[in-house]
Design a protein around this motif. Sequence first.
Motif, mmCIF file in Angstrom:
data_model
loop_
_atom_site.group_PDB
_atom_site.id
_atom_site.type_symbol
_atom_site.label_atom_id
_atom_site.label_comp_id
_atom_site.label_asym_id
_atom_site.label_seq_id
_atom_site.Cartn_x
_atom_site.Cartn_y
_atom_site.Cartn_z
ATOM 1 N N TRP A 57 55.614 29.592 20.694
ATOM 2 C CA TRP A 57 56.095 29.013 21.951
ATOM 3 C C TRP A 57 56.581 27.581 21.751
ATOM 4 C CZ3 TRP A 57 57.292 31.564 26.187
ATOM 5 C CH2 TRP A 57 56.736 32.827 26.395
ATOM 6 N N ILE A 58 55.924 26.829 20.872
ATOM 7 C CA ILE A 58 56.385 25.478 20.572
ATOM 8 C C ILE A 58 57.736 25.522 19.863
ATOM 9 C CG2 ILE A 58 55.906 23.397 19.229
ATOM 10 C CD1 ILE A 58 52.938 23.902 19.695
ATOM 11 N N ALA A 59 57.863 26.438 18.890
ATOM 12 C CA ALA A 59 59.126 26.554 18.149
ATOM 13 C C ALA A 59 60.274 26.948 19.074
ATOM 14 C CB ALA A 59 58.970 27.585 17.026
ATOM 15 N N GLY A 60 60.018 27.900 19.976
ATOM 16 C CA GLY A 60 61.057 28.294 20.924
ATOM 17 C C GLY A 60 61.475 27.146 21.819
ATOM 18 N N GLY A 61 60.504 26.347 22.238
ATOM 19 C CA GLY A 61 60.821 25.176 23.049
ATOM 20 C C GLY A 61 61.642 24.162 22.279
ATOM 21 N N LEU A 65 65.259 22.730 23.238
ATOM 22 C CA LEU A 65 65.463 21.295 23.429
ATOM 23 C C LEU A 65 66.650 20.802 22.604
ATOM 24 C CD1 LEU A 65 64.605 18.613 24.645
ATOM 25 C CD2 LEU A 65 62.952 18.364 22.771
ATOM 26 N N VAL A 66 66.756 21.277 21.364
ATOM 27 C CA VAL A 66 67.902 20.889 20.538
ATOM 28 C C VAL A 66 69.202 21.380 21.179
ATOM 29 C CG1 VAL A 66 69.033 21.223 18.309
ATOM 30 C CG2 VAL A 66 66.571 20.801 18.400
ATOM 31 N N GLY A 67 69.191 22.622 21.651
ATOM 32 C CA GLY A 67 70.369 23.138 22.331
ATOM 33 C C GLY A 67 70.728 22.314 23.552
ATOM 34 N N PRO A 207 61.461 37.478 22.537
ATOM 35 C CA PRO A 207 61.060 37.299 23.934
ATOM 36 C C PRO A 207 60.800 35.843 24.297
ATOM 37 C CG PRO A 207 59.293 38.321 22.679
ATOM 38 C CD PRO A 207 60.505 38.342 21.812
ATOM 39 N N VAL A 208 60.337 35.049 23.323
ATOM 40 C CA VAL A 208 60.106 33.628 23.599
ATOM 41 C C VAL A 208 61.426 32.931 23.911
ATOM 42 C CG1 VAL A 208 59.442 31.429 22.544
ATOM 43 C CG2 VAL A 208 57.951 33.418 22.314
ATOM 44 N N LEU A 209 62.432 33.149 23.070
ATOM 45 C CA LEU A 209 63.728 32.504 23.289
ATOM 46 C C LEU A 209 64.402 33.009 24.559
ATOM 47 C CD1 LEU A 209 65.037 32.435 19.622
ATOM 48 C CD2 LEU A 209 64.291 30.485 20.987
ATOM 49 N N PHE A 210 64.191 34.301 24.864
ATOM 50 C CA PHE A 210 64.728 34.802 26.129
ATOM 51 C C PHE A 210 64.054 34.098 27.311
ATOM 52 C CE2 PHE A 210 64.454 37.549 29.837
ATOM 53 C CZ PHE A 210 65.785 37.832 30.057
ATOM 54 N N THR A 211 62.747 33.892 27.217
ATOM 55 C CA THR A 211 62.016 33.232 28.300
ATOM 56 C C THR A 211 62.461 31.791 28.479
ATOM 57 O OG1 THR A 211 60.113 34.642 27.761
ATOM 58 C CG2 THR A 211 59.691 32.763 29.204
ATOM 59 N N TYR A 212 62.845 31.145 27.380
ATOM 60 C CA TYR A 212 63.342 29.766 27.456
ATOM 61 C C TYR A 212 64.815 29.700 27.865
ATOM 62 C CZ TYR A 212 59.363 27.239 25.415
ATOM 63 O OH TYR A 212 58.143 26.657 25.195
ATOM 64 N N GLY A 213 65.504 30.823 27.910
ATOM 65 C CA GLY A 213 66.926 30.807 28.212
ATOM 66 C C GLY A 213 67.215 30.402 29.642
ATOM 67 N N VAL A 234 70.653 13.841 30.172
ATOM 68 C CA VAL A 234 69.271 13.443 30.484
ATOM 69 C C VAL A 234 68.555 14.556 31.239
ATOM 70 C CG1 VAL A 234 67.851 11.774 31.723
ATOM 71 C CG2 VAL A 234 69.905 11.008 30.520
ATOM 72 N N ALA A 235 69.250 15.162 32.202
ATOM 73 C CA ALA A 235 68.641 16.235 32.988
ATOM 74 C C ALA A 235 68.295 17.435 32.117
ATOM 75 C CB ALA A 235 69.593 16.659 34.108
ATOM 76 N N LEU A 236 69.180 17.785 31.185
ATOM 77 C CA LEU A 236 68.921 18.911 30.292
ATOM 78 C C LEU A 236 67.690 18.657 29.435
ATOM 79 C CD1 LEU A 236 72.588 19.677 29.229
ATOM 80 C CD2 LEU A 236 71.047 21.304 30.334
ATOM 81 N N ALA A 237 67.629 17.485 28.813
ATOM 82 C CA ALA A 237 66.496 17.173 27.949
ATOM 83 C C ALA A 237 65.196 17.101 28.736
ATOM 84 C CB ALA A 237 66.751 15.844 27.219
ATOM 85 N N LEU A 238 65.212 16.394 29.861
ATOM 86 C CA LEU A 238 63.993 16.242 30.647
ATOM 87 C C LEU A 238 63.541 17.580 31.229
ATOM 88 C CD1 LEU A 238 61.859 14.390 31.840
ATOM 89 C CD2 LEU A 238 63.416 13.865 33.725
ATOM 90 N N GLY A 239 64.484 18.374 31.723
ATOM 91 C CA GLY A 239 64.136 19.666 32.293
ATOM 92 C C GLY A 239 63.515 20.596 31.271
ATOM 93 N N VAL A 240 64.082 20.645 30.065
ATOM 94 C CA VAL A 240 63.529 21.516 29.024
ATOM 95 C C VAL A 240 62.143 21.042 28.600
ATOM 96 C CG1 VAL A 240 63.818 22.281 26.636
ATOM 97 C CG2 VAL A 240 65.766 22.312 28.192
ATOM 98 N N VAL A 241 61.935 19.748 28.506
ATOM 99 C CA VAL A 241 60.599 19.233 28.168
ATOM 100 C C VAL A 241 59.576 19.663 29.221
ATOM 101 C CG1 VAL A 241 59.217 17.135 27.959
ATOM 102 C CG2 VAL A 241 61.413 17.304 26.778
#
Length: 443
Positions: A57-61, A65-67, A207-213, A234-241
């Motif tokens: 789950w950390i790796a998927g996040g 975040l990089v994306g 499934p992890v990457l799909f859940t983060y999509g 900023v919104a993308l980075a903060l929202g994903v975090v």
Amino acid sequence: MNLAAPIPSDANSLERVIGLPSAVMLVVGGVIGVGIFVNPAVVARFLPSMNEAVAVWIAGGAVSLVGALIYGELAARVPETGGEYAFLRAAFGPFAAFLFGWTTLFVAGSGGLAAVAIVMAKNVALLTGGRIADTWTVIGVLAALAGLNCLGVRTGDRTQAALCALKVGVILIIVAIGFHLAPATTRPMAVARSADHWRNIGAAMIPVLFTYGGWQTANYVAGEMKRPARDLGVALALGVVIVIVLYLLVDLACLRGLGPSALASDLTPVADLLGRATGPAGARAAAAVVALSAFAFLAQGMLTGPRVVYAMARDGRLPRLAAGLSTRRAPTAAIVILAVWTGVLALSGRYEQLLSFVTAMNFLFYGLCAAALFVLRRRRPQSLGFRTPFQPLLTALFIVVCIGVILAAFVAFPIESAIGYGIMIAGAPLYILTKRRTKKVME
């Protein structure tokens, strides 16, 4: 098909009213759907180790975040409605953009919304004892959300923001319940490691990457943001975090409250968790939670998704009617088109069918958009607001990950992935037709 010349960019412009807080909520709302209430159990089936499950789950996040950081700079360089459609058009031309828009409309975007609509209908039926048929739930919800968004971007934005805040609050309650319960056994299942261990890790990542999509959908409304070049990254980075933190808390709560073995034995981890805390009422409470999350996700999708249809119509790649705006400058025609097609998919397909090829398609365009950043940086080297750090290494690594995910999807779901790519390729003849007709109109 009656096509017309592209609409001038200064005609019938969308209204720029979305600020940074609302953009953050768009990101969070676009990611958190129904997967987080199911997929912790799927991951536990592949990875019996508690530490490995959390690490996935950390790796998927981290990948997401990089994306998001890459898309933040793309949005700064191409701050237009349509997101990936605009990025690909600017970097690789209209053909690549059209294939993305075609695939989003007919496969990935509408298919994901349809799958979530099915999940919501099933949970509404559970809550009402089957008194409301799935068909009427799907039609009613999509019609209501389409109507709200036709009232204008302000109404749609406020609706999805309120629902997103409510959804986050409910998730925090679930987390608190999981950590409050006496911990179940944390002994991992007795599964021997084998040569397939790395394959299991790759399978768990899907499934992890799909859940983060879904974080990328906030880019679709860049043309309606007040300061997209500054705020969207900023919104993308903060929202994903924020999503990463919430997802890790949910996974840890499920692991603590149920234990790895029990978590892997069922696909209703939230219901089981709430059942331990509330007894028989837990299943109904879980159904209410999933239905709420699904509704909030659909609200976000009905706000952002039509902007891709609108952008294609403005370019003359869809009938000009699809670019129609209401008196409140909402893309009403595009909203209706997406709502109707989503309803058709939801009423004619199954959840598994709709989701099986989405991941492979999404990561193809994630990778292409990341490659577009290299092209746009070469053409426009000047800084335009948000910039992705650690370039070009971070973008190159992200592209490699995208290729790996596509390969993993084809290994795990070869037929479904091939169908998705087949539908994408089927859009090529339509592009040729629209190109010829648009050229004739402009001559």
